[in-house]
Design a protein around this motif. Sequence first.
Motif, PDB file in Angstrom:
ATOM      1  N   PRO A 162       4.086  -3.314   2.599  1.00  0.00           N
ATOM      2  CA  PRO A 162       3.984  -3.253   4.063  1.00  0.00           C
ATOM      3  C   PRO A 162       5.197  -3.807   4.810  1.00  0.00           C
ATOM      4  CG  PRO A 162       1.923  -3.999   3.136  1.00  0.00           C
ATOM      5  CD  PRO A 162       2.915  -3.992   2.011  1.00  0.00           C
ATOM      6  N   ALA A 163       5.582  -3.092   5.844  1.00  0.00           N
ATOM      7  CA  ALA A 163       6.652  -3.534   6.739  1.00  0.00           C
ATOM      8  C   ALA A 163       6.412  -2.853   8.079  1.00  0.00           C
ATOM      9  CB  ALA A 163       8.014  -3.139   6.192  1.00  0.00           C
ATOM     10  N   PHE A 167      -4.143   7.636   6.538  1.00  0.00           N
ATOM     11  CA  PHE A 167      -3.357   7.913   5.332  1.00  0.00           C
ATOM     12  C   PHE A 167      -4.246   8.282   4.139  1.00  0.00           C
ATOM     13  CE2 PHE A 167      -1.155   4.607   7.816  1.00  0.00           C
ATOM     14  CZ  PHE A 167       0.041   5.242   8.066  1.00  0.00           C
ATOM     15  N   ASN A 169       0.818  -1.195   0.000  1.00  0.00           N
ATOM     16  CA  ASN A 169       0.000   0.000   0.000  1.00  0.00           C
ATOM     17  C   ASN A 169       0.865   1.263   0.000  1.00  0.00           C
ATOM     18  OD1 ASN A 169       0.851   0.511   2.666  1.00  0.00           O
ATOM     19  ND2 ASN A 169      -0.719  -0.841   3.465  1.00  0.00           N
ATOM     20  N   ILE A 178       3.192  -8.864   9.422  1.00  0.00           N
ATOM     21  CA  ILE A 178       2.958  -7.685   8.569  1.00  0.00           C
ATOM     22  C   ILE A 178       3.964  -7.624   7.413  1.00  0.00           C
ATOM     23  CG2 ILE A 178       2.975  -5.142   8.506  1.00  0.00           C
ATOM     24  CD1 ILE A 178       1.887  -5.169  11.353  1.00  0.00           C
ATOM     25  N   CYS A 204      -6.880  -1.231   3.788  1.00  0.00           N
ATOM     26  CA  CYS A 204      -6.610  -2.662   3.990  1.00  0.00           C
ATOM     27  C   CYS A 204      -5.530  -2.814   5.047  1.00  0.00           C
ATOM     28  CB  CYS A 204      -6.159  -3.326   2.688  1.00  0.00           C
ATOM     29  SG  CYS A 204      -5.779  -5.081   2.917  1.00  0.00           S
ATOM     30  N   GLY A 217       6.190   3.568  -2.054  1.00  0.00           N
ATOM     31  CA  GLY A 217       5.016   3.206  -2.853  1.00  0.00           C
ATOM     32  C   GLY A 217       4.611   4.325  -3.800  1.00  0.00           C
ATOM     33  N   ALA A 271      16.259  -2.336  -1.883  1.00  0.00           N
ATOM     34  CA  ALA A 271      16.557  -0.907  -2.044  1.00  0.00           C
ATOM     35  C   ALA A 271      17.574  -0.440  -1.010  1.00  0.00           C
ATOM     36  CB  ALA A 271      15.264  -0.109  -1.897  1.00  0.00           C
ATOM     37  N   GLY A 272      18.408   0.507  -1.394  1.00  0.00           N
ATOM     38  CA  GLY A 272      19.282   1.184  -0.441  1.00  0.00           C
ATOM     39  C   GLY A 272      18.440   2.085   0.454  1.00  0.00           C
ATOM     40  N   SER A 279       6.604   8.180   0.538  1.00  0.00           N
ATOM     41  CA  SER A 279       6.748   6.722   0.584  1.00  0.00           C
ATOM     42  C   SER A 279       7.343   6.157  -0.701  1.00  0.00           C
ATOM     43  CB  SER A 279       5.383   6.078   0.846  1.00  0.00           C
ATOM     44  OG  SER A 279       4.519   6.312  -0.237  1.00  0.00           O
ATOM     45  N   GLN A 327      -3.287   1.741   4.579  1.00  0.00           N
ATOM     46  CA  GLN A 327      -3.520   0.923   5.776  1.00  0.00           C
ATOM     47  C   GLN A 327      -4.833   1.289   6.464  1.00  0.00           C
ATOM     48  OE1 GLN A 327      -0.247   1.156   8.501  1.00  0.00           O
ATOM     49  NE2 GLN A 327      -1.277  -0.019  10.091  1.00  0.00           N
ATOM     50  N   THR A 347      12.388   7.956   3.800  1.00  0.00           N
ATOM     51  CA  THR A 347      10.933   7.916   3.965  1.00  0.00           C
ATOM     52  C   THR A 347      10.616   8.130   5.446  1.00  0.00           C
ATOM     53  OG1 THR A 347      10.965   5.556   4.368  1.00  0.00           O
ATOM     54  CG2 THR A 347      10.756   6.232   2.083  1.00  0.00           C
ATOM     55  N   THR A 364      12.563  -5.125  -0.315  1.00  0.00           N
ATOM     56  CA  THR A 364      13.372  -5.652   0.768  1.00  0.00           C
ATOM     57  C   THR A 364      14.596  -4.772   0.986  1.00  0.00           C
ATOM     58  OG1 THR A 364      14.425  -7.673   1.606  1.00  0.00           O
ATOM     59  CG2 THR A 364      14.599  -7.276  -0.763  1.00  0.00           C
TER      60      THR A 364
HETATM   61  N1  LIG Z   1      13.032   3.526   3.246  1.00  0.00           N
HETATM   62  C1  LIG Z   1      14.061   2.700   3.116  1.00  0.00           C
HETATM   63  O1  LIG Z   1      15.208   3.038   3.402  1.00  0.00           O
HETATM   64  C2  LIG Z   1      13.821   1.293   2.583  1.00  0.00           C
HETATM   65  C3  LIG Z   1      14.919   0.557   2.110  1.00  0.00           C
HETATM   66  C4  LIG Z   1      14.708  -0.730   1.638  1.00  0.00           C
HETATM   67  C5  LIG Z   1      13.429  -1.266   1.646  1.00  0.00           C
HETATM   68  N2  LIG Z   1      12.384  -0.524   2.124  1.00  0.00           N
HETATM   69  C6  LIG Z   1      11.069  -1.144   2.138  1.00  0.00           C
HETATM   70  O2  LIG Z   1      10.179  -0.398   1.338  1.00  0.00           O
HETATM   71  C7  LIG Z   1       8.843  -0.644   1.798  1.00  0.00           C
HETATM   72  C8  LIG Z   1       8.116   0.680   1.964  1.00  0.00           C
HETATM   73  O3  LIG Z   1       8.721   1.388   3.036  1.00  0.00           O
HETATM   74  P1  LIG Z   1       8.889   2.977   3.085  1.00  0.00           P
HETATM   75  O4  LIG Z   1      10.247   3.232   3.612  1.00  0.00           O
HETATM   76  O5  LIG Z   1       8.454   3.566   1.817  1.00  0.00           O
HETATM   77  O6  LIG Z   1       7.937   3.410   4.275  1.00  0.00           O
HETATM   78  P2  LIG Z   1       6.359   3.467   4.362  1.00  0.00           P
HETATM   79  O7  LIG Z   1       6.065   3.835   5.765  1.00  0.00           O
HETATM   80  O8  LIG Z   1       5.802   4.332   3.323  1.00  0.00           O
HETATM   81  O9  LIG Z   1       5.904   1.972   4.049  1.00  0.00           O
HETATM   82  C9  LIG Z   1       5.573   1.033   5.011  1.00  0.00           C
HETATM   83  C10 LIG Z   1       4.123   0.680   4.731  1.00  0.00           C
HETATM   84  O10 LIG Z   1       3.727  -0.380   5.596  1.00  0.00           O
HETATM   85  C11 LIG Z   1       2.370  -0.152   5.846  1.00  0.00           C
HETATM   86  N3  LIG Z   1       1.883  -0.971   6.962  1.00  0.00           N
HETATM   87  C12 LIG Z   1       2.421  -1.111   8.194  1.00  0.00           C
HETATM   88  N4  LIG Z   1       1.592  -1.908   8.941  1.00  0.00           N
HETATM   89  C13 LIG Z   1       0.565  -2.279   8.133  1.00  0.00           C
HETATM   90  C14 LIG Z   1      -0.615  -3.061   8.298  1.00  0.00           C
HETATM   91  N5  LIG Z   1      -0.909  -3.667   9.469  1.00  0.00           N
HETATM   92  N6  LIG Z   1      -1.464  -3.197   7.254  1.00  0.00           N
HETATM   93  C15 LIG Z   1      -1.197  -2.588   6.068  1.00  0.00           C
HETATM   94  N7  LIG Z   1      -0.114  -1.837   5.859  1.00  0.00           N
HETATM   95  C16 LIG Z   1       0.763  -1.672   6.875  1.00  0.00           C
HETATM   96  C17 LIG Z   1       2.286   1.344   6.114  1.00  0.00           C
HETATM   97  O11 LIG Z   1       0.969   1.814   6.015  1.00  0.00           O
HETATM   98  C18 LIG Z   1       3.166   1.854   4.991  1.00  0.00           C
HETATM   99  O12 LIG Z   1       2.414   2.102   3.813  1.00  0.00           O
HETATM  100  C19 LIG Z   1       8.966  -1.439   3.090  1.00  0.00           C
HETATM  101  O13 LIG Z   1       8.774  -2.816   2.820  1.00  0.00           O
HETATM  102  C20 LIG Z   1      10.399  -1.169   3.498  1.00  0.00           C
HETATM  103  O14 LIG Z   1      10.934  -2.183   4.328  1.00  0.00           O
HETATM  104  C21 LIG Z   1      12.549   0.746   2.575  1.00  0.00           C
END
Ligand SMILES: NC(=O)c1ccc[n+]([C@@H]2O[C@H](COP(=O)([O-])OP(=O)(O)OC[C@H]3O[C@@H](n4cnc5c(N)ncnc54)[C@H](O)[C@@H]3O)[C@@H](O)[C@H]2O)c1
Length: 255
Positions: free
Chosen positions: A91-92, A43, A12, A117, A62, A20, A188-189, A18, A39, A193, A144
């Motif tokens: 989601p993470a 948001f 999402n 999650i 969702c 996303g 991703a590095g 984000s 989520q 966010t 990841t």
């Molecule tokens: N930002 C970074 O440095 C980085 C690096 C590598 C990978 N990632 C990965 O990229 C993805 C997006 O992360 P981001 O950094 O853009 O932050 P983000 O906060 O935008 O994304 C995390 C998402 O998880 C969702 N989430 C958490 N609990 C949830 C639930 N119970 N139900 C539904 N959704 C839920 C949040 O709503 C959010 O949209 C993640 O999987 C993160 O691990 C991020």
Amino acid sequence: MILQGKTILIANISGKRSTGWGIAQSLSKQGARIAYTYQNERFGTEVRSLFSPLDSIDVGECDVTSDDDIKKLFDRLGSEVDALDGLIHTPAFAKQEDLTGNFVDTSRDGFKLALDISCYSLIALCKGALPLLGVNGGAVTALTYIGGERAVKNYNVMGVAKAALESSVRYLAADLGPKKIRVNAISAGPMRTLAARGLKDFMVMYELTKEKAPLRCNIDPTDVGNTAVYLCSEWAKGVTGEIVHVDSGYHMIGI
Ligand SMILES: NC(=O)c1ccc[n+]([C@@H]2O[C@H](COP(=O)([O-])OP(=O)(O)OC[C@H]3O[C@@H](n4cnc5c(N)ncnc54)[C@H](O)[C@@H]3O)[C@@H](O)[C@H]2O)c1
């Protein structure tokens, strides 16, 4: 435009910072129609306003810990489209106390929550999407981080969740390949966010990556988005079960 005529679900998006949203912009520029979820309503307002100028479908809230929410999500999407060409999984989550200090102190509850999650949701969303993704085949892409391959300070239980996610990518790719559904992940590095900035010492890690990575720069969500375009497109029709690093080369450096 290499994604013209394709519909891709992003599950999402949390807002304009984000990953996303970066992915949504890249996919949309290449002609994809984006179906999106968030989520919860916390948001919703920002996410709907981001998407208002784009060819998009608001599939609503969702929470991925709820099987009922996942079922409703695909019921709503199925009433709007006959087929889906792609699914992006973002989601993470881990409890704040499990993202600092010693990994050995991870609680059973914290472990279950992070894995549910951040990993199980990929399996549940793939299963829910199957009737729509199976129509013409399609591409699933998860996100990841290198903390799933190496022990990264403070990443702790999230690293274990990412390792499980990457393994799930391979098992799903093996399972769904005969239906012409490809499953990959982008490693991703660090990106600035909102979620990442909540990680202890994130900016130290961010600056160190820039210093050590062969390309001497950090990436941003658009770099991830452009790789997602490739993975969702016909150009990647022979690629599945792969973890593609988008990290300025940091993952292959030794010291
Ligand atoms: N930002 C970074 O440095 C980085 C690096 C590598 C990978 N990632 C990965 O990229 C993805 C997006 O992360 P981001 O950094 O853009 O932050 P983000 O906060 O935008 O994304 C995390 C998402 O998880 C969702 N989430 C958490 N609990 C949830 C639930 N119970 N139900 C539904 N959704 C839920 C949040 O709503 C959010 O949209 C993640 O999987 C993160 O691990 C991020």
